[in-house]
Enzyme design. Structure first.
Site, PDB file in Angstrom:
ATOM      1  CE  LYS A   1      -3.500   2.140   3.008  1.00 19.36           C
ATOM      2  NZ  LYS A   1      -4.141   2.015   4.337  1.00 19.36           N
TER       3      LYS A   1
ATOM      4  CB  THR B   1       5.941 -10.521  15.960  1.00 20.89           C
ATOM      5  OG1 THR B   1       6.643 -10.097  17.114  1.00 20.89           O
ATOM      6  CG2 THR B   1       4.450 -10.399  16.263  1.00 20.89           C
ATOM      7  CG  ASP B   2       9.645 -12.200  19.638  1.00 23.01           C
ATOM      8  OD1 ASP B   2       9.076 -11.146  19.281  1.00 23.01           O
ATOM      9  OD2 ASP B   2      10.781 -12.204  20.173  1.00 23.01           O
ATOM     10  CD  GLU B   3       6.729  -7.112  19.693  1.00 25.81           C
ATOM     11  OE1 GLU B   3       5.825  -6.419  20.151  1.00 25.81           O
ATOM     12  OE2 GLU B   3       7.701  -6.652  19.065  1.00 25.81           O
TER      13      GLU B   3
ATOM     14  CE1 TYR C   1       3.052  -5.805  14.761  1.00 24.86           C
ATOM     15  CE2 TYR C   1       4.388  -6.322  16.701  1.00 24.86           C
ATOM     16  CZ  TYR C   1       4.146  -6.439  15.335  1.00 24.86           C
ATOM     17  OH  TYR C   1       4.998  -7.189  14.549  1.00 24.86           O
TER      18      TYR C   1
ATOM     19  N   PRO D   1      15.733   8.686  23.366  1.00 25.57           N
ATOM     20  CG  PRO D   1      13.708   8.668  22.191  1.00 25.57           C
ATOM     21  CD  PRO D   1      15.175   8.795  21.995  1.00 25.57           C
TER      22      PRO D   1
HETATM   23  P1  NAD Z   1       7.214  -2.331   8.121  1.00 29.99           P
HETATM   24  O1  NAD Z   1       6.261  -1.493   8.910  1.00 29.99           O
HETATM   25  O2  NAD Z   1       8.590  -1.840   7.870  1.00 29.99           O
HETATM   26  O3  NAD Z   1       6.585  -2.656   6.689  1.00 29.99           O
HETATM   27  C1  NAD Z   1       5.248  -3.006   6.514  1.00 29.99           C
HETATM   28  C2  NAD Z   1       4.910  -2.893   5.028  1.00 29.99           C
HETATM   29  O4  NAD Z   1       3.533  -3.254   4.868  1.00 29.99           O
HETATM   30  C3  NAD Z   1       5.072  -1.469   4.487  1.00 29.99           C
HETATM   31  O5  NAD Z   1       5.746  -1.513   3.238  1.00 29.99           O
HETATM   32  C4  NAD Z   1       3.637  -0.985   4.316  1.00 29.99           C
HETATM   33  O6  NAD Z   1       3.492  -0.047   3.259  1.00 29.99           O
HETATM   34  C5  NAD Z   1       2.905  -2.290   4.025  1.00 29.99           C
HETATM   35  N1  NAD Z   1       1.488  -2.204   4.399  1.00 29.99           N
HETATM   36  C6  NAD Z   1       0.972  -1.739   5.566  1.00 29.99           C
HETATM   37  N2  NAD Z   1      -0.368  -1.788   5.527  1.00 29.99           N
HETATM   38  C7  NAD Z   1      -0.697  -2.320   4.326  1.00 29.99           C
HETATM   39  C8  NAD Z   1      -1.948  -2.617   3.700  1.00 29.99           C
HETATM   40  N3  NAD Z   1      -3.109  -2.374   4.312  1.00 29.99           N
HETATM   41  N4  NAD Z   1      -1.931  -3.168   2.468  1.00 29.99           N
HETATM   42  C9  NAD Z   1      -0.748  -3.416   1.830  1.00 29.99           C
HETATM   43  N5  NAD Z   1       0.448  -3.117   2.368  1.00 29.99           N
HETATM   44  C10 NAD Z   1       0.469  -2.581   3.600  1.00 29.99           C
HETATM   45  O7  NAD Z   1       7.207  -3.740   8.856  1.00 29.99           O
HETATM   46  P2  NAD Z   1       8.395  -4.801   9.050  1.00 29.99           P
HETATM   47  O8  NAD Z   1       9.141  -4.452  10.269  1.00 29.99           O
HETATM   48  O9  NAD Z   1       9.092  -4.962   7.759  1.00 29.99           O
HETATM   49  O10 NAD Z   1       7.540  -6.096   9.379  1.00 29.99           O
HETATM   50  C11 NAD Z   1       7.085  -6.959   8.340  1.00 29.99           C
HETATM   51  C12 NAD Z   1       6.340  -8.131   8.940  1.00 29.99           C
HETATM   52  O11 NAD Z   1       7.211  -8.840   9.815  1.00 29.99           O
HETATM   53  C13 NAD Z   1       5.135  -7.716   9.788  1.00 29.99           C
HETATM   54  O12 NAD Z   1       4.109  -8.625   9.558  1.00 29.99           O
HETATM   55  C14 NAD Z   1       5.641  -7.795  11.213  1.00 29.99           C
HETATM   56  O13 NAD Z   1       4.589  -8.084  12.100  1.00 29.99           O
HETATM   57  C15 NAD Z   1       6.621  -8.943  11.109  1.00 29.99           C
HETATM   58  N6  NAD Z   1       7.741  -8.914  12.078  1.00 29.99           N
HETATM   59  C16 NAD Z   1       8.487  -7.792  12.261  1.00 29.99           C
HETATM   60  C17 NAD Z   1       9.568  -7.811  13.147  1.00 29.99           C
HETATM   61  C18 NAD Z   1      10.455  -6.609  13.336  1.00 29.99           C
HETATM   62  O14 NAD Z   1      11.351  -6.635  14.190  1.00 29.99           O
HETATM   63  N7  NAD Z   1      10.300  -5.536  12.581  1.00 29.99           N
HETATM   64  C19 NAD Z   1       9.865  -8.968  13.858  1.00 29.99           C
HETATM   65  C20 NAD Z   1       9.072 -10.100  13.651  1.00 29.99           C
HETATM   66  C21 NAD Z   1       8.011 -10.068  12.742  1.00 29.99           C
HETATM   67  P1  TYD Z   2      10.895  -1.205  19.206  1.00 29.55           P
HETATM   68  O1  TYD Z   2      12.051  -0.982  18.305  1.00 29.55           O
HETATM   69  O2  TYD Z   2       9.734  -0.263  19.119  1.00 29.55           O
HETATM   70  O3  TYD Z   2      10.440  -2.719  19.013  1.00 29.55           O
HETATM   71  P2  TYD Z   2       9.385  -3.598  19.898  1.00 29.55           P
HETATM   72  O4  TYD Z   2       8.576  -2.683  20.720  1.00 29.55           O
HETATM   73  O5  TYD Z   2       8.579  -4.254  18.826  1.00 29.55           O
HETATM   74  O6  TYD Z   2      10.220  -4.538  20.687  1.00 29.55           O
HETATM   75  O7  TYD Z   2      11.411  -1.172  20.704  1.00 29.55           O
HETATM   76  C1  TYD Z   2      12.479  -2.003  21.122  1.00 29.55           C
HETATM   77  C2  TYD Z   2      12.658  -1.758  22.603  1.00 29.55           C
HETATM   78  O8  TYD Z   2      13.126  -0.425  22.803  1.00 29.55           O
HETATM   79  C3  TYD Z   2      11.381  -1.859  23.405  1.00 29.55           C
HETATM   80  O9  TYD Z   2      11.674  -2.411  24.683  1.00 29.55           O
HETATM   81  C4  TYD Z   2      10.922  -0.412  23.552  1.00 29.55           C
HETATM   82  C5  TYD Z   2      12.226   0.344  23.596  1.00 29.55           C
HETATM   83  N1  TYD Z   2      12.211   1.700  23.023  1.00 29.55           N
HETATM   84  C6  TYD Z   2      12.791   2.756  23.725  1.00 29.55           C
HETATM   85  O10 TYD Z   2      13.299   2.576  24.847  1.00 29.55           O
HETATM   86  N2  TYD Z   2      12.790   4.001  23.154  1.00 29.55           N
HETATM   87  C7  TYD Z   2      12.227   4.231  21.927  1.00 29.55           C
HETATM   88  O11 TYD Z   2      12.234   5.405  21.454  1.00 29.55           O
HETATM   89  C8  TYD Z   2      11.648   3.137  21.213  1.00 29.55           C
HETATM   90  C9  TYD Z   2      11.015   3.364  19.881  1.00 29.55           C
HETATM   91  C10 TYD Z   2      11.669   1.888  21.796  1.00 29.55           C
END
Ligand code: NAD
Ligand code: TYD
Length: 350
Positions: free
Chosen positions: A34, A131-133, A156, A211
């Site tokens: 998107k 995600t592991d969350e 989330y 922060p």
């Molecule tokens: P991101 O936010 O960087 O990217 C998400 C992408 O999805 C973006 O390109 C956005 O434009 C697209 N998107 C959002 N809403 C949409 C919609 N309605 N239709 C089509 N496209 C849409 O996310 P990320 O960090 O790359 O995470 C990707 C996936 O991996 C997610 O499902 C997330 O839950 C999972 N994940 C992320 C992490 C992490 O550490 N970032 C860890 C484990 C799992």
């Molecule tokens: P984040 O990168 O948002 O990932 P997630 O919440 O999915 O684990 O945050 C990583 C950790 O860092 C989390 O414990 C929240 C903390 N955090 C801060 O302390 N300061 C910040 O500005 C952000 C964005 C996260």
């Protein structure tokens, strides 16, 4: 094989798209995104003209659009990454997370189900990236296993848990061929500077406060994003249908220690006197419902499918900082406009 990758313009999705396009010239990769604030086609500049790659702009929440796309394209498989991914944004606007992460996922499952029902040999796999969350928070001991009960705390993680349940329900009820993986925190190039590591890299460069929520005691298990993409490749090709794999790097760090390491590394890279960047650390009001600790046990993935992380944290952080320093235009692009407004709102109240 024609594969739909959703969310391919985002952080992890862009690395998955690149890996698949470069590794499998015989596959046709369709990237559906998107392009929300988190999606950025600059993440894919190097592969955008490859013959086996195509981009489609669209919203997974739009069921009519998704159904028509599947009918026209007749995909053989889906790798689903599109999501709203930032915990803090989910606290401010939970409904958007329900729409994209739950409804969007169910729309994709429904469209895949139609293809699979019409021709089970055509539609082979729906891979849901999670995600592991979803497992909730750990105390000082223990690790998440694939069998750990779901216990999400943030909007989330609740939305991701819900989408995981729907995927399993479609496997059980309709025999839709599904696979799920649950990964720990990623870091690396293309990471939007609202998450801890890229936000702090950006702020150090600009001499802005770093922060740290609460006392910085929360623990996350960090994995280099390209290792996550490699794991997705392995699981996509080798996992038995109906299974789940945890992905993680056995790499637990307290937030404050991550940021101290980053500060030291960036003192050197920016030729600043030792200790300069640490002075930017600012403890701020804790995140509501902040999960204390995540830790992934990825033994199943290692033993059954042979995947292991290839990059250790110091190496990965080094590569990540270098990438941001060498891609200032990328950072400038994504932090112009709306970002300033979000950033001010997010931190003015803390
Ligand atoms: P991101 O936010 O960087 O990217 C998400 C992408 O999805 C973006 O390109 C956005 O434009 C697209 N998107 C959002 N809403 C949409 C919609 N309605 N239709 C089509 N496209 C849409 O996310 P990320 O960090 O790359 O995470 C990707 C996936 O991996 C997610 O499902 C997330 O839950 C999972 N994940 C992320 C992490 C992490 O550490 N970032 C860890 C484990 C799992
Ligand atoms: P984040 O990168 O948002 O990932 P997630 O919440 O999915 O684990 O945050 C990583 C950790 O860092 C989390 O414990 C929240 C903390 N955090 C801060 O302390 N300061 C910040 O500005 C952000 C964005 C996260």
């Amino acid at each position: 094989m024609k594969i739909l990758i959703t969310g391919g313009a985002g952080f992890i999705g862009s690395h998955v798209v690149r890996l698949f396009v470069n590794t499998y010239p015989n596959y046709e990769i369709v990237n559906l995104d998107k392009l929300t604030y988190a999606g950025n086609l600059n993440n894919l500049k190097d592969i955008e003209n490859k013959a086996n790659y195509r981009f489609v702009k669209g919203d997974i929440v739009d069921a009519a659009f998704i159904n028509a796309l599947f009918e026209t394209e007749q995909f053989n498989a889906v790798i689903h990454l599109a999501a709203e991914s930032h915990v803090d944004r989910s606290i401010t606007n939970p409904l958007e997370f329900v729409m994209t992460n739950v409804i969007g996922t169910v729309n994709l499952l429904n469209a895949a189900r139609v293809l699979h029902k019409a021709n089970p040999d055509l539609f082979k796999r729906f891979y849901h990236v999670s995600t592991d969350e979803v497992y909730g928070a750990l105390g000082d001991e223990g690790m998440f296993l694939e069998t750990t009960a779901y216990d999400p705390h943030s909007p989330y993680s609740a939305s991701k848990a819900s989408s995981d349940h729907f995927v399993r329900a479609y496997y059980d009820t309709y025999k839709l061929p599904c696979v799920i993986s649950n990964c720990s925190n990623n870091y690396g190039p293309n990471h939007f500077p609202e998450k801890l590591i890229p936000l702090c890299i950006h702020n150090i460069q600009n001499n802005r406060p770093l922060p740290i929520y609460g006392k910085g005691e929360n623990v996350r298990d960090w994995l280099y994003v390209i290792d996550h993409a490699r794991a997705i490749d392995t699981i996509f090709h080798k996992a038995q249908l109906g299974t789940t794999y945890n992905i993680g790097g056995h790499n637990e760090w307290k937030n404050i220690d991550v940021i101290r390491l980053l500060c030291q590394l960036m003192d050197k890279k920016l030729n600043r006197p030792e200790g300069t960047n640490e002075k930017l650390i600012t403890f701020v009001t804790d995140r509501a419902g902040h999960d204390l600790r995540y830790a992934i046990d990825a033994t199943k993935l290692k033993e059954e499918l042979g995947w292991m992380p290839s990059v250790n944290f110091e190496e990965g952080l080094n590569l990540t900082v270098d990438w941001y320093l060498n891609n200032k235009a990328w950072l400038h692009n994504v932090t112009s406009g709306e970002y300033q407004h979000y950033y001010e709102q997010q931190y003015s109240s803390r």
